[in-house]
Design a protein around this motif. Structure first.
Motif, short mmCIF file in Angstrom:
data_model
loop_
_atom_site.label_atom_id
_atom_site.label_comp_id
_atom_site.label_asym_id
_atom_site.label_seq_id
_atom_site.Cartn_x
_atom_site.Cartn_y
_atom_site.Cartn_z
N LYS A 146 8.37 1.94 -15.22
CA LYS A 146 8.86 1.61 -13.88
C LYS A 146 7.83 0.80 -13.11
O LYS A 146 8.15 -0.20 -12.45
CB LYS A 146 9.19 2.89 -13.10
N VAL A 147 6.57 1.24 -13.21
CA VAL A 147 5.49 0.53 -12.50
C VAL A 147 5.28 -0.86 -13.07
O VAL A 147 5.04 -1.82 -12.34
CB VAL A 147 4.19 1.37 -12.54
N TYR A 148 5.37 -0.96 -14.38
CA TYR A 148 5.21 -2.25 -15.06
C TYR A 148 6.20 -3.28 -14.53
O TYR A 148 5.90 -4.46 -14.39
CB TYR A 148 5.40 -2.06 -16.56
N ILE A 149 7.40 -2.81 -14.21
CA ILE A 149 8.45 -3.71 -13.74
C ILE A 149 8.42 -3.90 -12.22
O ILE A 149 8.53 -5.03 -11.72
CB ILE A 149 9.84 -3.19 -14.17
N ASN A 150 8.22 -2.79 -11.49
CA ASN A 150 8.42 -2.85 -10.04
C ASN A 150 7.19 -2.50 -9.19
O ASN A 150 7.28 -2.50 -7.97
CB ASN A 150 9.56 -1.90 -9.65
N GLY A 151 6.07 -2.18 -9.82
CA GLY A 151 4.87 -1.87 -9.05
C GLY A 151 4.80 -0.42 -8.63
O GLY A 151 5.72 0.38 -8.86
N GLU A 153 5.09 0.97 -5.81
CA GLU A 153 6.03 1.40 -4.76
C GLU A 153 7.21 2.17 -5.33
O GLU A 153 7.78 3.05 -4.65
CB GLU A 153 6.54 0.17 -3.99
N VAL A 154 7.58 1.89 -6.58
CA VAL A 154 8.73 2.55 -7.18
C VAL A 154 8.49 4.06 -7.32
O VAL A 154 9.45 4.85 -7.37
CB VAL A 154 9.05 1.92 -8.56
N SER A 157 10.00 6.80 -4.90
CA SER A 157 11.41 7.21 -4.98
C SER A 157 11.64 8.33 -5.99
O SER A 157 12.75 8.85 -6.07
CB SER A 157 12.28 6.00 -5.35
N THR A 192 2.77 -10.26 -15.07
CA THR A 192 3.06 -10.33 -13.65
C THR A 192 1.95 -9.58 -12.92
O THR A 192 1.07 -8.97 -13.55
CB THR A 192 4.41 -9.69 -13.33
N ASN A 194 2.25 -6.89 -11.52
CA ASN A 194 2.45 -5.46 -11.77
C ASN A 194 2.00 -5.01 -13.16
O ASN A 194 1.82 -3.81 -13.40
CB ASN A 194 3.92 -5.09 -11.60
#
Length: 284
Positions: A146-151, A153-154, A157, A192, A194
């Motif tokens: 999840k972090v790899y894709i969205n940083g 902040e994810v 949630s 990226t 992230n």
């Protein structure tokens, strides 16, 4: 003159014999000086934490990890821990250690690496036989993804119960650390901003669970990919953030064509560097 000739012949013979040998590994300190296995163990005995880095498919390192664990247990009380177990598998691992489930049960309940039986089972079984704690230190891979894709902040949630399996939020992060810079460069066009953060989440989480489970009178011996502690970064960096006075020993492994001398580029990677031939066979 005769003594000189005999001496030169002995030196030549020794060099010839060494060149014909096939050493499986050589040990060096950070400066590139050869050291003995016994010297490495003596240094480790005085540490609070040992980060024993590995190449996951290297048989020599796995053997040395087991040998070091056995020898350190003779002089220090140990707690073991590993990257290869994710925090949400701790209950299953604990059940196996106390014989509540057998190996088949562990296979079913935990996400074991494909080389578990050859490379990590001996360590877990040593803990079981000697009633040692074995800590699953890594973040569940789904959160790293999840972090790899969205940083980072994810992670806000996910549920409170899920947050128990990662380092406390917010995750401190330094994008300028050479290890994370190299990781991003390695990915090339696929990288990226992230990308290195997933590595940082793993490093921070492993450091968190090491410290959470470390006992004052015990040496915490941790097994991880060397890239998670090379150059005194990664896990080491997060441990030092929490306690700069910790005595941490790091181990790395490198492959070289010639094991008789540590290449300059491999110096200062760790306190102890295991050099293995680049032709060494792999476990998978």
């Amino acid at each position: 003159m005769r003594k000189l000739i005999v001496f030169l012949l002995l030196v030549s013979f020794s060099k010839l014999m060494f060149s014909q040998n096939k050493p499986a590994y050589k040990l060096y300190n950070a400066k590139g000086n050869k050291i003995s296995y016994k010297s490495m163990i003596k240094k480790m005995e005085k540490a609070d934490i040992v980060l024993f880095g590995e190449y996951h498919d290297n048989p020599i390192v796995h053997w040395l990890q087991l040998e070091a664990t056995v020898d350190l247990s003779k002089t220090r009380k140990l707690t073991l821990g590993a990257e290869m177990f994710e925090a949400d598998n701790q209950i299953a691992l604990n059940d196996y250690l106390i014989d509540s489930i057998n190996q088949k049960g562990l296979d079913t309940m935990a996400r074991l690496w494909r080389n578990y039986k050859t490379d990590y089972k001996p360590l877990v079984d040593f803990a079981k036989e000697n009633k040692l704690a074995f800590i699953a230190t890594n973040t569940p891979r789904r959160y790293a993804r999840k972090v790899y894709i969205n940083g980072f902040e994810v992670l806000d949630s996910i549920t409170d119960s899920e947050k128990l399996w990662i380092a406390p939020l917010p995750i401190k992060y330094d994008s300028t650390l050479p290890g994370y810079v190299k990781f991003k460069e390695m990915l090339g066009n696929h990288a990226t901003e992230n990308s290195p953060k997933a590595q940082a989440l793993k490093d921070a989480t492993m450091a968190y669970f090491i410290l959470k489970n470390k006992k004052d009178n015990k040496l915490f011996l941790h097994y991880n990919g060397s890239y998670h502690s090379d150059d005194y970064e990664g896990i080491n960096w997060y441990l030092k953030l929490q306690n700069k006075h910790l005595k941490i020993i790091t181990v790395s492994v490198v492959e070289q064509e010639n094991v008789k001398k540590l290449d300059n580029e491999n110096k200062l990677k760790a306190d102890f560097i295991i050099v293995v031939p680049s032709t060494m066979t792999k476990t998978y």
